[in-house]
Design an enzyme around this catalytic site. Sequence first.
Site, PDB file in Angstrom:
ATOM      1  N   ARG A 173       4.297 -33.919 -37.421  1.00 26.02           N
ATOM      2  CA  ARG A 173       4.880 -34.310 -35.964  1.00 26.02           C
ATOM      3  C   ARG A 173       5.578 -33.139 -35.484  1.00 26.02           C
ATOM      4  NH1 ARG A 173       6.154 -37.740 -33.940  1.00 26.02           N
ATOM      5  NH2 ARG A 173       8.209 -37.226 -33.279  1.00 26.02           N
ATOM      6  N   CYS A 175       3.722 -42.390 -36.656  1.00 22.55           N
ATOM      7  CA  CYS A 175       3.618 -42.045 -38.139  1.00 22.55           C
ATOM      8  C   CYS A 175       4.115 -43.393 -38.711  1.00 22.55           C
ATOM      9  CB  CYS A 175       4.335 -40.858 -38.386  1.00 22.55           C
ATOM     10  SG  CYS A 175       6.246 -41.230 -38.582  1.00 22.55           S
ATOM     11  N   ARG A 205       5.184 -32.988 -49.256  1.00 21.64           N
ATOM     12  CA  ARG A 205       5.397 -32.459 -47.887  1.00 21.64           C
ATOM     13  C   ARG A 205       6.819 -31.965 -47.662  1.00 21.64           C
ATOM     14  NH1 ARG A 205       3.604 -36.017 -43.154  1.00 21.64           N
ATOM     15  NH2 ARG A 205       4.708 -34.299 -42.047  1.00 21.64           N
ATOM     16  N   ASP A 222      17.557 -40.309 -43.193  1.00 20.03           N
ATOM     17  CA  ASP A 222      16.725 -39.852 -44.433  1.00 20.03           C
ATOM     18  C   ASP A 222      17.215 -40.002 -45.917  1.00 20.03           C
ATOM     19  OD1 ASP A 222      15.667 -36.810 -42.529  1.00 20.03           O
ATOM     20  OD2 ASP A 222      15.193 -38.884 -42.629  1.00 20.03           O
ATOM     21  N   ILE A 282      17.880 -46.069 -36.766  1.00 25.60           N
ATOM     22  CA  ILE A 282      17.306 -44.807 -36.266  1.00 25.60           C
ATOM     23  C   ILE A 282      16.002 -45.259 -35.715  1.00 25.60           C
ATOM     24  CG2 ILE A 282      16.664 -42.448 -36.247  1.00 25.60           C
ATOM     25  CD1 ILE A 282      19.771 -42.642 -35.902  1.00 25.60           C
ATOM     26  N   ARG A 288       8.121 -42.951 -32.574  1.00 26.85           N
ATOM     27  CA  ARG A 288       8.374 -41.609 -32.361  1.00 26.85           C
ATOM     28  C   ARG A 288       7.974 -40.956 -31.044  1.00 26.85           C
ATOM     29  NH1 ARG A 288       8.676 -39.100 -38.548  1.00 26.85           N
ATOM     30  NH2 ARG A 288      10.283 -37.609 -37.434  1.00 26.85           N
ATOM     31  N   PRO A 289       8.107 -41.280 -29.918  1.00 25.65           N
ATOM     32  CA  PRO A 289       7.935 -40.653 -28.745  1.00 25.65           C
ATOM     33  C   PRO A 289       8.552 -39.373 -28.583  1.00 25.65           C
ATOM     34  CG  PRO A 289       9.185 -42.403 -28.357  1.00 25.65           C
ATOM     35  CD  PRO A 289       8.886 -42.539 -29.783  1.00 25.65           C
ATOM     36  N   VAL A 290       8.174 -38.525 -27.762  1.00 25.15           N
ATOM     37  CA  VAL A 290       8.874 -37.246 -27.305  1.00 25.15           C
ATOM     38  C   VAL A 290       9.176 -37.360 -25.722  1.00 25.15           C
ATOM     39  CG1 VAL A 290       7.575 -36.092 -29.032  1.00 25.15           C
ATOM     40  CG2 VAL A 290       6.290 -36.185 -26.995  1.00 25.15           C
ATOM     41  N   ASP A 291       9.555 -38.542 -25.381  1.00 28.21           N
ATOM     42  CA  ASP A 291       9.686 -38.422 -23.971  1.00 28.21           C
ATOM     43  C   ASP A 291      10.997 -37.754 -23.554  1.00 28.21           C
ATOM     44  OD1 ASP A 291      10.625 -40.823 -25.445  1.00 28.21           O
ATOM     45  OD2 ASP A 291      12.045 -41.027 -23.774  1.00 28.21           O
ATOM     46  N   GLN A 292      11.798 -37.575 -24.200  1.00 25.11           N
ATOM     47  CA  GLN A 292      13.379 -36.768 -24.187  1.00 25.11           C
ATOM     48  C   GLN A 292      12.975 -35.352 -24.011  1.00 25.11           C
ATOM     49  OE1 GLN A 292      16.093 -38.753 -23.257  1.00 25.11           O
ATOM     50  NE2 GLN A 292      14.502 -39.967 -23.346  1.00 25.11           N
ATOM     51  N   LYS A 333      13.832 -28.002 -45.317  1.00 25.30           N
ATOM     52  CA  LYS A 333      12.630 -28.194 -44.639  1.00 25.30           C
ATOM     53  C   LYS A 333      12.835 -28.420 -43.115  1.00 25.30           C
ATOM     54  CE  LYS A 333      10.525 -32.456 -44.267  1.00 25.30           C
ATOM     55  NZ  LYS A 333      10.406 -33.040 -42.853  1.00 25.30           N
ATOM     56  N   ASN A 334      13.973 -29.279 -42.869  1.00 24.74           N
ATOM     57  CA  ASN A 334      14.048 -29.531 -41.297  1.00 24.74           C
ATOM     58  C   ASN A 334      14.956 -28.593 -40.653  1.00 24.74           C
ATOM     59  OD1 ASN A 334      12.721 -31.771 -41.814  1.00 24.74           O
ATOM     60  ND2 ASN A 334      14.258 -33.334 -41.847  1.00 24.74           N
TER      61      ASN A 334
HETATM   62  C1  EPZ Z   1      14.120 -35.442 -37.342  1.00 28.16           C
HETATM   63  O1  EPZ Z   1      13.078 -36.022 -36.780  1.00 28.16           O
HETATM   64  C2  EPZ Z   1      13.761 -35.214 -38.675  1.00 28.16           C
HETATM   65  N1  EPZ Z   1      12.657 -34.289 -38.737  1.00 28.16           N
HETATM   66  C3  EPZ Z   1      13.419 -36.510 -39.518  1.00 28.16           C
HETATM   67  O2  EPZ Z   1      13.477 -36.113 -40.649  1.00 28.16           O
HETATM   68  C4  EPZ Z   1      14.998 -37.166 -39.546  1.00 28.16           C
HETATM   69  O3  EPZ Z   1      14.602 -38.575 -39.962  1.00 28.16           O
HETATM   70  C5  EPZ Z   1      15.077 -37.521 -37.746  1.00 28.16           C
HETATM   71  O4  EPZ Z   1      15.340 -36.310 -37.272  1.00 28.16           O
HETATM   72  C6  EPZ Z   1      16.394 -38.348 -37.559  1.00 28.16           C
HETATM   73  O5  EPZ Z   1      17.479 -37.740 -38.412  1.00 28.16           O
HETATM   74  C7  EPZ Z   1      12.742 -32.879 -38.644  1.00 28.16           C
HETATM   75  O6  EPZ Z   1      13.654 -32.500 -38.392  1.00 28.16           O
HETATM   76  C8  EPZ Z   1      11.596 -32.157 -38.689  1.00 28.16           C
HETATM   77  P1  EPZ Z   1      14.524 -37.822 -33.606  1.00 28.16           P
HETATM   78  P2  EPZ Z   1      13.058 -36.119 -35.068  1.00 28.16           P
HETATM   79  O7  EPZ Z   1      14.046 -37.164 -32.493  1.00 28.16           O
HETATM   80  O8  EPZ Z   1      13.632 -35.077 -34.295  1.00 28.16           O
HETATM   81  C9  EPZ Z   1      13.845 -41.629 -30.740  1.00 28.16           C
HETATM   82  C10 EPZ Z   1      11.941 -36.166 -42.679  1.00 28.16           C
HETATM   83  O9  EPZ Z   1      11.885 -37.189 -43.620  1.00 28.16           O
HETATM   84  N2  EPZ Z   1      13.222 -40.864 -29.850  1.00 28.16           N
HETATM   85  O10 EPZ Z   1      16.032 -37.655 -33.973  1.00 28.16           O
HETATM   86  O11 EPZ Z   1      11.644 -36.590 -34.788  1.00 28.16           O
HETATM   87  C11 EPZ Z   1      12.778 -41.795 -32.056  1.00 28.16           C
HETATM   88  O12 EPZ Z   1      11.767 -42.456 -31.762  1.00 28.16           O
HETATM   89  C12 EPZ Z   1      11.819 -36.719 -41.086  1.00 28.16           C
HETATM   90  O13 EPZ Z   1      12.469 -35.147 -42.944  1.00 28.16           O
HETATM   91  C13 EPZ Z   1      12.771 -40.927 -28.671  1.00 28.16           C
HETATM   92  O14 EPZ Z   1      12.662 -42.470 -28.521  1.00 28.16           O
HETATM   93  O15 EPZ Z   1      13.694 -37.622 -34.756  1.00 28.16           O
HETATM   94  C14 EPZ Z   1      13.792 -42.105 -33.168  1.00 28.16           C
HETATM   95  O16 EPZ Z   1      13.820 -43.542 -33.069  1.00 28.16           O
HETATM   96  C15 EPZ Z   1      11.565 -38.129 -40.955  1.00 28.16           C
HETATM   97  N3  EPZ Z   1      12.275 -40.210 -27.700  1.00 28.16           N
HETATM   98  C16 EPZ Z   1      15.180 -41.547 -32.633  1.00 28.16           C
HETATM   99  O17 EPZ Z   1      14.956 -41.369 -31.460  1.00 28.16           O
HETATM  100  C17 EPZ Z   1      12.161 -38.834 -27.939  1.00 28.16           C
HETATM  101  O18 EPZ Z   1      11.703 -37.977 -27.191  1.00 28.16           O
HETATM  102  C18 EPZ Z   1      15.666 -40.394 -33.475  1.00 28.16           C
HETATM  103  O19 EPZ Z   1      14.556 -39.598 -33.463  1.00 28.16           O
HETATM  104  C19 EPZ Z   1      12.864 -38.559 -29.297  1.00 28.16           C
HETATM  105  C20 EPZ Z   1      13.319 -39.277 -30.142  1.00 28.16           C
END
Ligand code: EPZ
Length: 422
Positions: free
Chosen positions: A98, A122, A402, A310, A332, A127-131, A22-23
Amino acid sequence: MDKLLISGGVALVGEIPVSGAKNAALPLLCAALLTREPVTFTHVPHLNDIGTMLKLLAQMGVKVTREAEKLGAGDTVTLDASALDNPVAPYELVKTMRAAILVLGPLVARVGETKVSLPGGCAIGARPVDQHIKGLTAMGAEVAVEHGYVHARASRLKGARLFTDMVTVTGTENLMMAACLADGETVIENAAREPEVVDLATCLNAMGARISGAGSDVIRIQGVEFLHGATHRVMPDRIETGTYLCAVAATGGEVRLTGTSSAYLDAVIDKLMDAGCAIVGERDAIRLKAPPRLTAVSLRTAPYPAFPTDMQAQFMAINAVAEGTAVVRETIFENRFMHAVELIRLGADIKIDGNTAFVSGVARLEGATVMATDLRASASLVIAGLVAQGETVIERIYHLDRGYEGLDQKLAALGARVQRVK
Ligand code: EPZ
């Protein structure tokens, strides 16, 4: 809403196929936005999140064809993004998934202007997207966040040296996709090393991109003028693989998972072996034989190649019935222990202190009615239900649908007494 009825106590034995990841599939589908030519993906898992992504792309003007292959082989999906007449991602669709944020980078690079709803939090965290925004801004995009939407504009992105404050999987993927069409070289430092990032880079390079270093923490992308079509097979789902290994291990069974491998699962396999399982990796399969009772294993989640977040919930379920006490640390996400309270309803002995859970294995769990809250938490409840004495009813299993293709059929094929009821 559908429920899952499980009568536990049966050792799972047999052989089942693993689906496409999926990912990996979610960012791959978004990569098709980067070219006017058709892109075909095979071994695409038949999941609700994939359906949501295809709906989102279609409402942008992407021509979508999706043929179901025989069960277990996934779908073949062809996307033609030659006419993007509505390059926006509305809240109605983004709020349910998301990962829709993954259209942001490709649309800014391809169209030069887009409006993408902020995903919102969620169950497992803010889970912000600031980066994602910081990186696009560094590449010259004008980005404003207004009324819950990210508005991004760029005549043409410029290559830049990017550094993410923390390892972010979809952040790395968004910026890597955007950089493919930028003017000049982009370097992403502190990049995510997940195998799904590598699968995406492989597909982008097949489309004419010039990416090197994917899988390491420094990814270099030489921008090109345009990308062309390609055909790409989605990699196997390592988290689905790990989930079934945990389910069989917890029930004291034996399994062969096909269409997958032990690659990308070293941290999980190490822990399962520490717990007492015998595991053999084949070229295109993986076999596990469980001991009569597992030994508790402590773990700490971290970015790849360390133990994946995960898989944390699934291991909490196996520790709930293992011999001894385990310390489970989630580094995480800030709120990824919701499965703990539900496992306690089944008789587990778990104490939570911040981002650490202390799990003392009990001789047996008792079936009960529990509620799924997020995808992987739901999987941990399924595992607990499979080992609990009596019947477990899991509500709100749309979370499972999902991310797990044909979960009840696959478990039933291993001898589980599982039934989906409306
Ligand atoms: C991906 O989510 C996966 N989803 C998640 O899988 C997985 O748990 C996660 O990576 C960690 O491995 C997909 O690939 C679609 P991150 P993602 O950005 O990219 C923080 C599942 O169950 N962060 O690596 O959204 C964030 O809040 C899902 O299949 C910021 O602060 O995760 C988190 O604490 C759940 N700002 C950490 O970083 C940002 O701009 C890692 O998040 C981006 C992230």
